[in-house]
Write a protein that holds these residues in place. Structure first.
Motif, PDB file in Angstrom:
ATOM      1  N   HIS A 254       0.852  -1.434   0.000  1.00 24.82           N
ATOM      2  CA  HIS A 254       0.070  -0.083   0.092  1.00 24.82           C
ATOM      3  C   HIS A 254       0.792   1.223  -0.044  1.00 24.82           C
ATOM      4  CE1 HIS A 254      -3.619  -2.478   0.694  1.00 24.82           C
ATOM      5  NE2 HIS A 254      -2.938  -3.107   1.666  1.00 24.82           N
ATOM      6  N   GLY A 255       2.054   1.243  -0.147  1.00 27.93           N
ATOM      7  CA  GLY A 255       3.138   2.267   0.177  1.00 27.93           C
ATOM      8  C   GLY A 255       2.880   3.101   1.274  1.00 27.93           C
ATOM      9  N   LEU A 256       2.411   2.476   2.475  1.00 26.64           N
ATOM     10  CA  LEU A 256       2.314   3.227   3.818  1.00 26.64           C
ATOM     11  C   LEU A 256       3.372   2.918   4.571  1.00 26.64           C
ATOM     12  CD1 LEU A 256      -1.399   2.042   4.598  1.00 26.64           C
ATOM     13  CD2 LEU A 256      -0.625   4.209   3.975  1.00 26.64           C
ATOM     14  N   ASP A 257       4.095   3.942   5.272  1.00 27.99           N
ATOM     15  CA  ASP A 257       4.957   3.995   6.140  1.00 27.99           C
ATOM     16  C   ASP A 257       4.485   4.159   7.421  1.00 27.99           C
ATOM     17  OD1 ASP A 257       7.622   3.924   7.081  1.00 27.99           O
ATOM     18  OD2 ASP A 257       8.271   5.937   6.597  1.00 27.99           O
ATOM     19  N   LEU A 258       4.202   3.135   8.154  1.00 23.20           N
ATOM     20  CA  LEU A 258       3.632   3.042   9.381  1.00 23.20           C
ATOM     21  C   LEU A 258       4.420   3.099  10.540  1.00 23.20           C
ATOM     22  CD1 LEU A 258       0.797   0.193   9.120  1.00 23.20           C
ATOM     23  CD2 LEU A 258       0.707   2.594   8.603  1.00 23.20           C
ATOM     24  N   PRO A 259       4.290   4.073  11.649  1.00 23.36           N
ATOM     25  CA  PRO A 259       5.102   4.294  12.833  1.00 23.36           C
ATOM     26  C   PRO A 259       5.139   2.685  13.402  1.00 23.36           C
ATOM     27  CG  PRO A 259       3.572   5.758  12.559  1.00 23.36           C
ATOM     28  CD  PRO A 259       3.173   4.913  11.643  1.00 23.36           C
ATOM     29  N   HIS A 260       6.117   2.291  13.807  1.00 21.93           N
ATOM     30  CA  HIS A 260       6.086   0.987  14.762  1.00 21.93           C
ATOM     31  C   HIS A 260       6.951   0.862  16.096  1.00 21.93           C
ATOM     32  CE1 HIS A 260       7.737  -3.489  15.188  1.00 21.93           C
ATOM     33  NE2 HIS A 260       6.581  -3.376  15.535  1.00 21.93           N
ATOM     34  N   TYR A 261       6.498   0.525  17.290  1.00 22.85           N
ATOM     35  CA  TYR A 261       7.229   0.553  18.410  1.00 22.85           C
ATOM     36  C   TYR A 261       7.090  -0.824  19.158  1.00 22.85           C
ATOM     37  CZ  TYR A 261       6.595   5.603  17.210  1.00 22.85           C
ATOM     38  OH  TYR A 261       6.589   6.781  16.685  1.00 22.85           O
ATOM     39  N   ALA A 262       8.309  -0.945  19.900  1.00 22.62           N
ATOM     40  CA  ALA A 262       7.660  -2.001  20.820  1.00 22.62           C
ATOM     41  C   ALA A 262       7.817  -1.776  22.405  1.00 22.62           C
ATOM     42  CB  ALA A 262       9.105  -3.009  20.559  1.00 22.62           C
ATOM     43  N   ILE A 263       6.937  -2.251  22.965  1.00 26.41           N
ATOM     44  CA  ILE A 263       6.757  -1.884  24.276  1.00 26.41           C
ATOM     45  C   ILE A 263       6.663  -3.056  25.422  1.00 26.41           C
ATOM     46  CG2 ILE A 263       4.111  -1.971  24.180  1.00 26.41           C
ATOM     47  CD1 ILE A 263       3.730   0.212  25.965  1.00 26.41           C
ATOM     48  N   SER A 264       6.840  -2.929  26.530  1.00 23.89           N
ATOM     49  CA  SER A 264       6.896  -3.937  27.563  1.00 23.89           C
ATOM     50  C   SER A 264       5.677  -4.019  28.086  1.00 23.89           C
ATOM     51  CB  SER A 264       8.209  -3.782  28.425  1.00 23.89           C
ATOM     52  OG  SER A 264       7.997  -4.604  29.609  1.00 23.89           O
ATOM     53  N   ILE A 265       5.148  -5.565  28.439  1.00 24.96           N
ATOM     54  CA  ILE A 265       4.206  -5.865  29.252  1.00 24.96           C
ATOM     55  C   ILE A 265       4.491  -6.875  29.944  1.00 24.96           C
ATOM     56  CG2 ILE A 265       2.905  -7.225  27.609  1.00 24.96           C
ATOM     57  CD1 ILE A 265       0.184  -6.280  28.847  1.00 24.96           C
ATOM     58  N   VAL A 266       4.220  -7.054  31.428  1.00 27.79           N
ATOM     59  CA  VAL A 266       4.654  -8.011  32.160  1.00 27.79           C
ATOM     60  C   VAL A 266       3.720  -8.659  32.813  1.00 27.79           C
ATOM     61  CG1 VAL A 266       6.272  -8.478  34.127  1.00 27.79           C
ATOM     62  CG2 VAL A 266       6.847  -6.981  32.236  1.00 27.79           C
ATOM     63  N   ARG A 267       3.456  -9.955  32.884  1.00 26.49           N
ATOM     64  CA  ARG A 267       2.085 -10.652  33.539  1.00 26.49           C
ATOM     65  C   ARG A 267       2.563 -10.538  35.149  1.00 26.49           C
ATOM     66  NH1 ARG A 267       1.897 -15.316  35.639  1.00 26.49           N
ATOM     67  NH2 ARG A 267       3.893 -16.022  34.670  1.00 26.49           N
ATOM     68  N   GLY A 268       1.151  -9.816  35.515  1.00 27.71           N
ATOM     69  CA  GLY A 268       1.255  -9.652  36.971  1.00 27.71           C
ATOM     70  C   GLY A 268       1.778  -8.308  37.418  1.00 27.71           C
ATOM     71  N   ARG A 269       2.334  -7.464  36.575  1.00 26.00           N
ATOM     72  CA  ARG A 269       2.741  -6.185  36.643  1.00 26.00           C
ATOM     73  C   ARG A 269       2.450  -5.210  35.730  1.00 26.00           C
ATOM     74  NH1 ARG A 269       7.653  -6.511  39.472  1.00 26.00           N
ATOM     75  NH2 ARG A 269       7.548  -8.286  40.900  1.00 26.00           N
ATOM     76  N   GLY A 270       1.613  -5.424  34.682  1.00 22.45           N
ATOM     77  CA  GLY A 270       0.962  -4.602  33.764  1.00 22.45           C
ATOM     78  C   GLY A 270       1.985  -4.049  32.566  1.00 22.45           C
TER      79      GLY A 270
END
Length: 896
Positions: free
Chosen positions: A631-647
């Protein structure tokens, strides 16, 4: 009469849209001025391959500043005549970023008493968002509305009844963007009247009827003011033919670029000089936060002196020698005389400009004032003042840089003759990327005045491949003018429009940390992903698996407080990974395509992908690549942390909310097991909002595979081998699992992670991505059908997996669902990171479990064939773990 003028009288003028028209059959149909206003170019865009290139906007085509400003002012005067003086004084003008920021400001000048605001794609820390919207055909990030005075959009900052809203864009093609904006703002601040202003109205008959129906629907009057009217006639198949033509031209140009270049003698770059404009205190650099009549008066008074400072610097510029021209550009008529509507002046001067080889100490004869993306109005007005200061003997042109990638073709019948490419230099929210300046190279400019704001005056601007260096290759002198970035007061008095706010020399950076990017952190390319993590690479966090398990199960430590020792696969296991990747690449490509198409259909047109680190990260990168490839789209992409029991990482969520609309965020993971993370994310978002965090995040997760039936958005619900689950960091950009420990992560810090640079020789992250992306075209047809079926299907979560896990937990006497890890991916993690007890394999499961069987054999873990399993396999963590549960060789002990 000049030689140039004589030549234009005797040579047929070539329309700057003829190249595209002849090859694709695209035609402009409309009034007599349309072809003078517009040319045509091509770009990579799945929704609209052609680009209408304005000759009077000052974006892609260098034009005289007086012509550009006059075109906007004339439209503003027509709006004033339409409304009458009384209503005109109550109007608010809203322009669209990035292309129409200058045009909208000029329209406000024509109205004379109207405050002005433009949308922006640059978030500003500490400034609350008053609204936002998407542009359906754009490749760029979301539009944000960030007025300093929150009352501006409601009443122009007067506190009176709702004012007339004047919306300004460069072209009115379908009307979607403008109508969506009106719909959103009308819900917040209903008003009786709207005026839409554009240089050209290119709508179809159906689109015109839609505007009439829309006005009736909201019960408001909607007027339209344009300079020219027409339509674009598009033959069948034009999108596909356009894409093919762009690809062929790019391949041809790439071939020429690889050919040996001829040596150029005395090819010295031009000098770069900084000029102090003495910008008036308290006057914003543009309309990002609002621009009032008081600001306008202060700027008008200061413009002549600023132009004189530029002229003085230019008078000392050395002549660069004659630059080669690019041929005759089409003449666009004479300039307007006093009292006349503004004429179009001369067309983009790409060649046969006056020779720039003047001796030192004489003023250059051809100057370009170059703005920067959204910063259009201030450079434009500096250009008009410079025209007045230098007089008729000097030709002044004006254009701006842009985010928009457009094909350049050196042909008189094509609107974009040349392009300069350079890296972004204002730390954009969507990460690094290329920016462009069109029709500057080869145009014979003796000097270029580059105008930026202080936020964009960064090392990237001055880098060897930065904008200034690229300009210096094509002119005799580069002058840099830096305006102070206007930052609204955090506690600005309400209802007092025009109160000057002290403008700092440079906008302060946000308090929140910034994302990490490769190659400094991870082996992924910097544009692939921004890691919302802090780098703990120099911290010792690894512990033996059995020690970690004992601490976790005894309650002495949380699993996220340490890291397992990175598993290094044997040659046999590595070969199994490679074979599994090749065998499943097409299957994974289908799932990537299907989940991405579903996300674009339901959360588009420009979602912000946020992967749950780290298993979700390769999937997020692949989804981004699919959107770009298809599609020719340049989508922003990030990685985030999630921890079971801590959110989830609350600091990372605050960063996302400061840089993007939370409603655009799409959380991405690799697969679902029993749905624990799905539930964790929903609870974490609820807690985040309850604690005062920005609202609007959708906690739904989009996954490649959903064997547990836990989510609505997925590529498949089959439980099959995703090769990225076979390995740890070496298939995830060399990044560890995330870490959350109180002594390492403060309240305003991102969660932690490690970059295992020492494992670079074993890294297969790029191989994994490239192997799957190579199959995108092969599966495109299947993806289209599967996505259509999914969008029409009932995709409500069944939670079948959770029920199976609860049953297995009781049947095997475990009594703890956290020790039951369902699915191929989770079972692999058990074997790599935890102390496994046994593996349950669905009877008849084949090649998808080969690596499971190999790992189980290496660790001495029994594999039990079972029926009635909704997954291919389930891994059971040892339920009664002590140090005695493994022997000296680390293998599981039965019956412990």
């Amino acid at each position: 009469m000049s030689e140039r003028a004589t030549r234009e009288e005797t040579v047929d003028v070539v329309w700057s849209g003829s190249w595209v028209a002849e090859r694709l059959g695209v035609a402009l149909e409309g009034d007599g001025e349309l072809r003078e206003l517009l040319g045509l170019a091509l770009r990579r865009n799945p929704k609209r391959a052609h680009l209408l290139v304005s000759n009077v906007l000052g974006k892609h085509v260098p034009q005289r500043p007086s012509v550009v400003h006059g075109a906007g002012c004339e439209l503003g005067e027509r709006v004033r005549a339409l409304l009458g003086d009384r209503e005109a004084r109550r109007a608010v003008v809203l322009g669209y970023a990035e292309t129409a920021t200058g045009l909208g400001h000029a329209v406000a000048d024509g109205l004379r008493d109207a405050p002005y605001l433009h949308s922006t794609r640059r978030p500003v820390a500490g400034v609350e968002q008053a609204g936002g919207f998407e542009e359906s055909h754009s490749h760029a990030t979301s539009h944000l509305l960030l007025p300093e005075d929150r009352d501006l959009l409601a009443s122009g900052g007067t506190g009176a009844d709702a004012s007339v809203l004047v919306l300004v864009d460069d072209e009115f093609s379908t009307g979607n963007t403008v109508l969506n904006t009106i719909r959103a703002l009308h819900a917040l601040h209903p008003r009786e009247r709207y005026v839409i202003v554009a240089l050209v109205d290119m709508r179809s008959a159906d689109d015109r009827d839609r505007l009439t129906a829309f006005a009736a629907e909201i019960g408001a009057r909607v007027d339209l003011v344009t300079r020219s009217t027409g339509t674009v006639a598009l033959p069948d198949g034009v999108l596909e033919r356009g894409q093919a033509l762009v690809a062929a031209q790019e391949a041809e140009q790439a071939g020429r670029a690889e050919a040996p270049a001829e040596a150029v003698e005395d090819a010295h770059p031009a000098p770069v000089t900084r000029v102090d404009l003495d910008w008036p205190a308290g006057v914003p650099d543009g309309g990002r936060h609002g621009f009032t009549p008081a600001h306008r008066a202060a700027l008008e008074a200061a413009l002549p002196a600023m132009a004189d400072r530029i002229a003085a610097e230019l008078g000392d510029a050395p002549g660069p020698g004659d630059a080669p021209g690019l041929g005759d550009a089409p003449g666009l008529g004479d300039a307007a005389g006093p009292g006349d509507a503004p004429g179009l002046g001369d067309a983009p001067g790409l060649g046969d400009a006056p020779g720039p080889g003047d001796a030192a100490g004489t003023a250059p004869r051809r100057i370009l004032v170059l703005g920067s993306e959204e910063l259009m109005y201030a450079p434009l007005r500096l250009g008009t003042a410079l025209e007045a200061a230098l007089g008729a003997d000097t030709e002044v042109r004006y254009s701006t840089t842009t985010r928009s990638p457009v094909l350049a073709v050196d042909d008189p019948g094509y609107a974009i003759r040349t392009r300069l490419v350079f890296p972004a230099h204002d730390d954009p929210a969507d990460g690094p990327g290329d920016r462009y300046a069109y029709n500057v190279a080869g145009a014979g400019f003796d000097a270029v005045v580059a105008v930026v704001d202080s936020t964009a005056d960064t090392p990237e601007l001055h880098a060897p491949d930065g904008l200034l260096a690229r300009l210096a290759e094509h002119t005799g002198h580069v002058l840099l003018a830096v305006l102070p970035s206007y930052v609204p007061a955090t506690a600005a008095p309400t209802g007092v429009p025009g109160t000057p706010t002290p403008a700092p020399e440079r906008q302060e950076p946000p308090v929140l940390p910034e994302p990490l990017r490769g190659p400094d952190f991870s082996s992924y390319a910097p544009q692939d992903v921004g890691w919302l993590l802090q780098d703990l690479s120099d911290t010792q966090l690894e512990a033996p698996t059995e020690e970690r398990e004992e601490a976790i199960q005894s309650g002495g430590a949380h699993y996220a407080e340490s890291l397992p020792v990175e598993y290094q696969p044997s040659a046999e296991y590595q070969a199994l990974f490679t074979a599994a990747l090749e065998a499943s690449a097409a299957r994974i490509a289908r799932a990537v395509g299907t989940v991405t198409e579903t996300v674009l259909a339901e959360r588009g047109p420009r979602p912000v992908l946020v992967s749950l680190a780290r298993a979700g990260t390769p999937v997020g990168v692949l989804m981004r690549r699919w959107a770009q490839h298809r599609h020719g789209l340049d989508l922003p992409h990030y990685a985030i942390s999630i921890v079971r029991g801590r959110g989830i990482d609350a600091t990372a969520l605050r960063w996302l909310a400061a840089h993007h609309d939370p409603a655009d965020v799409v959380f991405v993971d690799g697969w679902t097991g029993k749905g624990a993370i799905t539930r964790e994310l929903a609870a974490a978002i609820t807690e985040f909002e309850a604690s005062g965090g920005p609202a609007g995040f959708d906690p739904e997760i989009s996954v490649l595979a959903d064997p547990g039936g836990c989510v609505r958005t997925y590529g498949t619900r089959e439980d099959f081998l995703i090769p990225s689950a076979c390995l740890n960091s070496t298939v995830s950009g060399l990044i560890s699992r995330t870490v959350l420990r109180a002594d390492l992560v403060g309240p305003d810090d991102f969660h932690g992670g490690k970059f295992y640079r020492e494992l670079a020789d074993s890294d297969v992250s790029g191989l994994f991505l490239d192997t799957i992306a190579a199959r995108f075209d092969e599966v495109a047809g299947q993806v289209e059908e599967e996505a259509k079926e999914l969008l029409a299907a009932d995709r409500a979560p069944t939670w079948e997996g959770w029920a199976a896990v609860e049953r297995i937990s009781e049947e095997y006497g475990i009594h703890d669902v956290n020790l039951v890890k369902p699915g191929v991916g989770e079972t692999t993690r058990v074997l790599l990171r935890r102390v496994p007890w046994k593996i349950l394999a669905k009877r008849g499961a084949g090649a998808d479990l080969e690596h499971i069987r190999l790992l189980a054999e290496q660790r001495g873990v029994p594999v039990e064939e079972v029926d009635d399993l909704p997954y291919s396999c389930v891994g059971l963590i040892h339920p009664r773990f002590t140090r005695g549960a493994t022997g000296a060789d680390g293998k599981a002990v039965q019956g412990a």
